[in-house]
Design a protein around this motif. Structure first.
Motif, short mmCIF file in Angstrom:
data_model
loop_
_atom_site.label_atom_id
_atom_site.label_comp_id
_atom_site.label_asym_id
_atom_site.label_seq_id
_atom_site.Cartn_x
_atom_site.Cartn_y
_atom_site.Cartn_z
N LEU C 185 4.29 61.52 26.08
CA LEU C 185 4.80 61.28 27.43
C LEU C 185 6.19 60.65 27.38
O LEU C 185 7.13 61.10 27.99
N THR C 186 6.27 59.54 26.59
CA THR C 186 7.49 58.74 26.62
C THR C 186 8.68 59.46 26.02
O THR C 186 9.82 59.15 26.33
N ALA C 187 8.41 60.45 25.16
CA ALA C 187 9.53 61.17 24.55
C ALA C 187 10.39 61.83 25.61
O ALA C 187 11.60 62.00 25.42
N ASP C 188 9.79 62.18 26.74
CA ASP C 188 10.54 62.87 27.79
C ASP C 188 11.24 61.94 28.76
O ASP C 188 12.01 62.39 29.60
N PHE C 189 10.94 60.64 28.68
CA PHE C 189 11.54 59.72 29.64
C PHE C 189 12.96 59.39 29.23
O PHE C 189 13.19 58.89 28.13
N PRO C 190 13.94 59.61 30.12
CA PRO C 190 15.32 59.24 29.77
C PRO C 190 15.44 57.73 29.63
O PRO C 190 15.13 56.99 30.55
N GLY C 191 15.86 57.30 28.47
CA GLY C 191 16.04 55.86 28.27
C GLY C 191 14.81 55.19 27.68
O GLY C 191 14.89 54.05 27.23
N GLY C 192 13.67 55.84 27.70
CA GLY C 192 12.49 55.24 27.12
C GLY C 192 11.84 54.24 28.03
O GLY C 192 12.06 54.21 29.25
N VAL C 193 10.98 53.38 27.45
CA VAL C 193 10.24 52.39 28.23
C VAL C 193 10.49 50.99 27.70
O VAL C 193 10.97 50.80 26.59
N SER C 194 10.14 50.01 28.52
CA SER C 194 10.30 48.61 28.14
C SER C 194 8.93 47.96 28.18
O SER C 194 8.19 48.12 29.14
N VAL C 195 8.57 47.24 27.12
CA VAL C 195 7.28 46.55 27.03
C VAL C 195 7.54 45.04 26.99
O VAL C 195 8.54 44.60 26.43
N LEU C 196 6.65 44.25 27.57
CA LEU C 196 6.83 42.80 27.53
C LEU C 196 6.80 42.30 26.09
O LEU C 196 5.98 42.74 25.29
N VAL C 249 15.75 49.08 37.26
CA VAL C 249 16.56 49.41 38.43
C VAL C 249 17.92 49.98 38.05
O VAL C 249 18.46 50.84 38.73
N ALA C 250 18.46 49.52 36.92
CA ALA C 250 19.77 50.03 36.49
C ALA C 250 19.64 51.40 35.83
O ALA C 250 20.65 52.00 35.47
N GLY C 251 18.42 51.87 35.64
CA GLY C 251 18.26 53.19 35.04
C GLY C 251 18.29 53.19 33.54
O GLY C 251 18.35 54.23 32.90
N GLU C 252 18.27 51.98 32.96
CA GLU C 252 18.32 51.90 31.51
C GLU C 252 17.02 52.41 30.88
O GLU C 252 17.03 53.04 29.83
N VAL C 253 15.89 52.14 31.54
CA VAL C 253 14.59 52.65 31.08
C VAL C 253 13.89 53.32 32.25
O VAL C 253 14.22 53.07 33.40
N ALA C 254 12.90 54.16 31.92
CA ALA C 254 12.21 54.90 32.98
C ALA C 254 10.96 54.17 33.46
O ALA C 254 10.58 54.26 34.63
N VAL C 255 10.30 53.44 32.54
CA VAL C 255 9.09 52.70 32.90
C VAL C 255 9.22 51.31 32.32
O VAL C 255 9.69 51.14 31.19
N SER C 256 8.78 50.31 33.07
CA SER C 256 8.98 48.94 32.63
C SER C 256 7.72 48.11 32.82
O SER C 256 7.14 48.09 33.89
N HIS C 257 7.30 47.42 31.77
CA HIS C 257 6.11 46.57 31.79
C HIS C 257 6.55 45.19 32.27
O HIS C 257 7.45 44.60 31.68
N GLY C 258 5.95 44.69 33.34
CA GLY C 258 6.43 43.39 33.81
C GLY C 258 5.54 42.74 34.85
O GLY C 258 4.48 43.25 35.21
N TYR C 259 5.96 41.57 35.33
CA TYR C 259 5.17 40.77 36.26
C TYR C 259 5.48 41.17 37.70
O TYR C 259 6.63 41.43 38.06
#
Lengths: 293, 313, 376
Positions: C185-196, C249-259
């Protein structure tokens, strides 16, 4: 002198090019940082439109101003004490031989090789143990705060000041001090009139270094501060959790400008010190001064 | 004969002869010995305040940490000063820890080498300008580092991000937007950037105080510029190279904020690992042992460098 | 070399000397508190009356978590000063407390309250001085980490979930932790994902993805979770506990793990808020609760309890939530809370598989280590 052996032609131009590239590298983030302090957007990365809003907010934000004030107070005292102690240490290690000099030499390097977090934790433990003992033994009730932060900063600054001053001392011709002794100056006079002016650039350099280290320290300060004694870098670090806004850029820009002013002043002092150093070429004047005391 | 010498000689001749017996008594071995002891005592006294301060605020707390490294962690994460053991030290040699250590070591060495290669010509350039220009150039080096470290690092995040100027430049030139952020290159850039002044200043100091007449002499002996540099300048500037290298290598070994912010914390560095032991894992004995291991390596590096190059920084 | 050996020897000597006469450091091993002991007549602050103040308040809190206007109003109402200090992790708070730092009011998270109770660092809540504690909704009293009698009062709560950039991920994405860990899944996301960058949260998410509890201490399961994260490293751009909302929000990652709170604020401040969505994965997620507590060595417990009572007031509680966008545990405050925040947190307690993080004792080391190994 150096200019006579300047590399010629294309080598010199290449060196100049390298220098320009390096300066660009140094200043790229700074320019960005200053530019974004005038940005109207909350997000540090997205440029919207110019505005002075963050500067206004900064001066009204009590917590930022309080943190800035704490930083300056700590830096002021830490710089003065560590410069004095560090200079004394450098002179003792470089010019004298005494028992335990080797051990002291080793101890003086400890602050440089120790990881930040280790220093932070060890000082935390130490302060609270010490305060507990002071309380039990003498009934003095101290708590963590600006005092502990200042003490911690002095601790790691001493070594850095000592290194810079030692470097300067080691290149000094000790025959100048011997000459002063030949001219019947006692140790204190020799120090004041000869050594001190000659190492003044080193001492100034050490003091500047201490100031920088104190103003920028985060990890150690975090651990040893107490209620109401947050310093600016610690405050910024904490702010990161809840969102960095260009307010921090504004604060940084102001500090940058302030430090440039400071440096300008200290340069002025250095010119004065150098002028005094010039007088050493005139032994008659020196002898008059010594005998006038 | 120096111009000032004759004047000094005249002054000495004009001064009245000394008759104070304390000054004119012949120097005996006992007197010399007493003088040496007085010197030593003076030196000791001058060093005393700093010595006292460092012992109180460094040696003793460090000793506490050392003691902790042999202690045990109870189930709530508190450090218990019983059951002294060497478990923490044994763990230092496990594969995972060694891997982290090696990674940080490589990063530190790379940072130091890159810093040296970039800063040496830079320092050389500054050292070969006129004194006025030199001072200004040096100040210009220091000024960026008077801003807040965290804010500078965030500026790099923007610069290296996918919307940053570098990426936009690439798009302008017809390429794709790219992101240097969260890569090892970004970490190196950040670390080199942060430590460059520590490399430039010692290098500059060594080059500035060098006796350039030796280089002139080499030239007179028909050496070309490059040979003169290799055989005269480089060896003479070695103390600066050594000092700068240590001042860069040591902090970069323990660095963790920059790798986390610019590298995306995708790999574990030694500094971060130590912090996580003191905080997240609440395993202070192990954190202490790790700290001492790192300090030990730094100590070795310092000794090695001193042997190799300089008698003092 | 010799002088280094001498240096080492002197360190050893000093250390042994201090260890010999220093006594217990880092808090007593038998669970007694550090300096600044309890009042002889029983627990700290047990004698405080309603609205009583006994000096200025030393308040140690997370940054940007308390509305400054509320603080000013309190100062004026009770004629005391509130000195605020900030920490950015529970562990840093604990380190300070164990070393003997003195504060009047702190705000530890769920599992940290449990640890502090076990090590005797907290004073019981004086319910006479804090009657508003009755305003708390039923599910926020008698919590697993603070069974009665209480040592804490819930402050704010939230969840840990995923911020998703719907405009790049598409509309029919799986509402699962696969969005973080599935490399296909994540291979297709522009910028990748962010994990806590938090061992408990990251490993917890992986454990949930595998169907286990996020408090699982089975080492085999922890290994599986570690391997899952490892396998997903290709698509994970960064581990970040601070800038996850900005990066999204800046578009650096596509999915973000957070509070949750930061996510709402971040998404709300974006140019196109409709491009983003906050998702609670179906396998379950972390429910976390921050709590006010009075340390056992507090010097001004009465002021502390009065402040606690003040925050638990219905209107003040609502003001707080409207300011920081986290969930309010205060039932009485609900009618004053902005609809936007209520809507956001409404589905929380119906969501399946929400768990509160608990301290796993010795296994905390394992969580940290498996997380480090996962990063490779």
């Amino acid at each position: 002198m150096n200019e006579g052996t300047r590399p010629r032609g294309w080598v010199d131009r290449l060196l100049a090019l390298n220098a320009w590239v390096v300066y660009l590298f140094f200043y790229a983030p700074i320019i960005l940082l200053i530019a974004f302090s005038f940005n109207d957007n909350d997000n540090v990365g997205i440029w919207t439109q110019p505005s002075l809003r963050w500067y206004g907010e900064m001066f009204q934000d009590e917590r930022v101003m309080g943190a800035l004030r704490n930083s300056l107070i700590v830096a002021f005292f830490a710089t003065i004490v560590s410069t004095v102690l560090g200079t004394m240490l450098a002179i003792a290690l470089e010019r004298y031989r005494f028992r335990g000099r080797g051990t002291l030499d080793g101890i003086a390097y400890l602050p440089i090789i120790i990881p930040d977090v280790t220093m932070a934790v060890m000082l935390l433990i130490f302060f609270f143990q010490a305060f507990g003992m002071l309380d039990d033994a003498l009934g003095i009730n101290l708590s963590a705060g600006l005092l502990t932060i200042t003490l911690a900063h002095i601790a790691f600054c001493i070594s850095f000041v000592a290194i810079v001053v030692r470097a300067r001392l080691s290149q000094l011709d000790s025959s100048l001090e011997e000459a002063a002794a030949d001219l019947y100056a006692n140790r204190w006079q020799a120090f004041r009139k000869v050594t001190l002016p000659l190492i003044a650039p080193g001492v100034a350099g050490g003091a500047l270094l201490a100031l920088t280290l104190s103003l920028d320290d985060v990890v150690v300060t975090q651990f040893v501060s107490g209620a109401g004694s947050t310093t600016l870098p610690v405050y910024v670090f904490g702010l990161v959790r809840r969102g960095v806004t260009p307010l921090i850029n504004a604060v940084s820009t102001v500090m940058l400008v302030a430090s440039m002013v400071l440096v300008g002043i200290s340069l002025g002092f250095q010119r004065g010190a150098e002028a005094r150093g010039q007088r050493l070429a005139d032994p008659e004047g020196l002898l008059e001064e010594i005998s006038a005391d | 004969m120096e111009p000032g010498g004759r004047q000094t000689g005249d002054l000495l001749m004009a001064a009245p002869p000394i008759t104070d017996p304390e000054v004119t008594a012949p120097v005996t071995p006992e007197l010399e010995h007493a003088a040496e002891k007085a010197e030593a005592r003076r030196g000791f006294l001058i060093a005393l305040p700093s010595f006292f301060y460092l012992v109180l605020l460094f040696v003793i707390p460090l000793g506490l940490v050392f003691v902790y490294s042999f202690a045990t962690r109870d189930s709530t994460g508190l450090t218990v000063l019983e059951d002294w053991n060497l478990e923490s030290y044994k763990r230092l040699f496990s594969a995972e820890v060694l891997e982290i250590f090696l990674r940080s070591l490589v990063l530190a060495i790379l940072t130091t080498v890159i810093c040296l290669v970039v800063c040496y010509p830079f320092a050389f350039y500054i050292a070969t300008r006129t004194p006025r220009v030199r001072n200004v150039l040096l100040i210009l080096v220091m000024i960026p580092f008077w801003s807040n470290f965290l804010v500078r690092t965030y500026a790099w995040r923007v610069l290296l991000g996918s919307e940053g100027p570098l990426s936009q430049l690439s798009v302008l030139l017809g390429g794709e937007p790219f992101r240097l952020l969260f890569t090892n290159v970004a970490v190196l850039i950040g670390l080199v950037y942060g430590f460059m002044p520590f490399m430039v200043l010692p290098l500059y100091a060594a080059l500035e105080r060098m006796d350039w007449r030796l280089v002139e002499a080499a030239r007179d002996l028909y050496a070309d510029g490059w040979t003169a540099f290799r055989k005269v300048t480089l060896p003479l500037s070695m103390p600066g190279v050594v000092a700068g290298s240590i001042l860069v290598f040591i902090p970069s070994l323990g660095a963790y904020v920059t790798p986390a912010l610019l590298g995306g914390a995708r790999t574990v560095q030694m500094g971060d690992y130590i912090v996580s032991q003191f905080l997240a894992a609440r395993n202070w004995p192990f954190g202490s042992a790790l700290s001492f291991a790192v300090m030990f390596v730094m100590l070795l590096a310092t000794i090695f460098y001193f042997r190799a190059g300089a008698k003092t920084l | 070399m010799r002088r280094m050996a001498r240096l080492f020897a002197s360190i050893m000597v000093f250390a042994l000397l201090v260890a010999a006469c220093g006594g217990d450091e880092g808090g007593g091993s038998d669970g007694t508190t550090a300096e600044g002991g309890e009042s002889p007549a029983g627990a700290t602050g047990a004698d405080c009356a309603l609205d009583q103040v006994d000096g200025d308040l030393n308040f140690y809190n997370w940054s940007e978590y308390m509305d400054p206007e509320l603080v000013t109003a309190f100062e004026e109402q009770y004629s005391v000063d509130v000195v605020e200090d900030f920490y950015e992790s529970n562990e840093a708070l604990l380190a300070q407390m164990q070393a003997g730092a003195v504060y009047d009011l702190i705000v530890p998270s769920d599992y940290m309250v449990g640890i502090m109770i076990d090590t005797g660092l907290l004073a019981p809540v004086n319910t006479t001085a804090v009657p508003n504690i009755g305003n708390l909704a039923a599910q926020f009293t008698e919590l697993p980490y603070d069974p009665g009698p209480g040592y804490s009062a819930a402050y704010q709560y939230g969840t840990t979930g995923l911020g998703v950039n719907v405009s790049v991920v598409g509309d029919d994405f799986p509402r699962s932790w696969d969005l973080l860990f599935d490399p296909e899944l994540t291979a297709d996301f522009p910028g990748g994902v962010s994990v806590l960058n938090d061992p408990r949260e990251a490993m917890g998410a992986a454990l949930k993805n595998l169907g286990y509890s996020l408090n699982d201490t089975d080492l085999a399961h922890l290994q599986e979770a570690s391997d899952l994260i490892s396998a997903g490293m290709g698509g994970i751009a960064t581990f970040d506990s601070d800038q996850y909302d900005e990066a999204l929000v800046a578009g650096e990652v596509a999915v973000s793990h957070g509070y949750s709170g930061n996510m709402i604020v971040g998404i709300g401040g974006a140019e196109n808020p409709d491009d983003f969505e906050y998702v609670l994965p179906e396998e379950g997620a972390t429910l976390w609760i921050d709590n006010m507590a009075v340390p056992a060595n507090a010097e001004h417990p009465c002021t502390a309890f009065t402040f606690m009572n003040y925050v638990l007031d219905a209107e003040n509680g609502a003001t707080l939530t409207n300011w920081n966008y986290y969930g309010t545990p205060n039932e009485a405050a609900a009618e004053f809370v902005d609809q936007e925040v209520i809507d956001f947190y409404a589905p929380t307690f119906d969501a399946e598989g929400l768990e509160i993080i608990e301290d796993t004792g010795d296994y905390e080391i394992n969580f940290t280590d498996y997380f480090a190994t996962a990063k490779g």
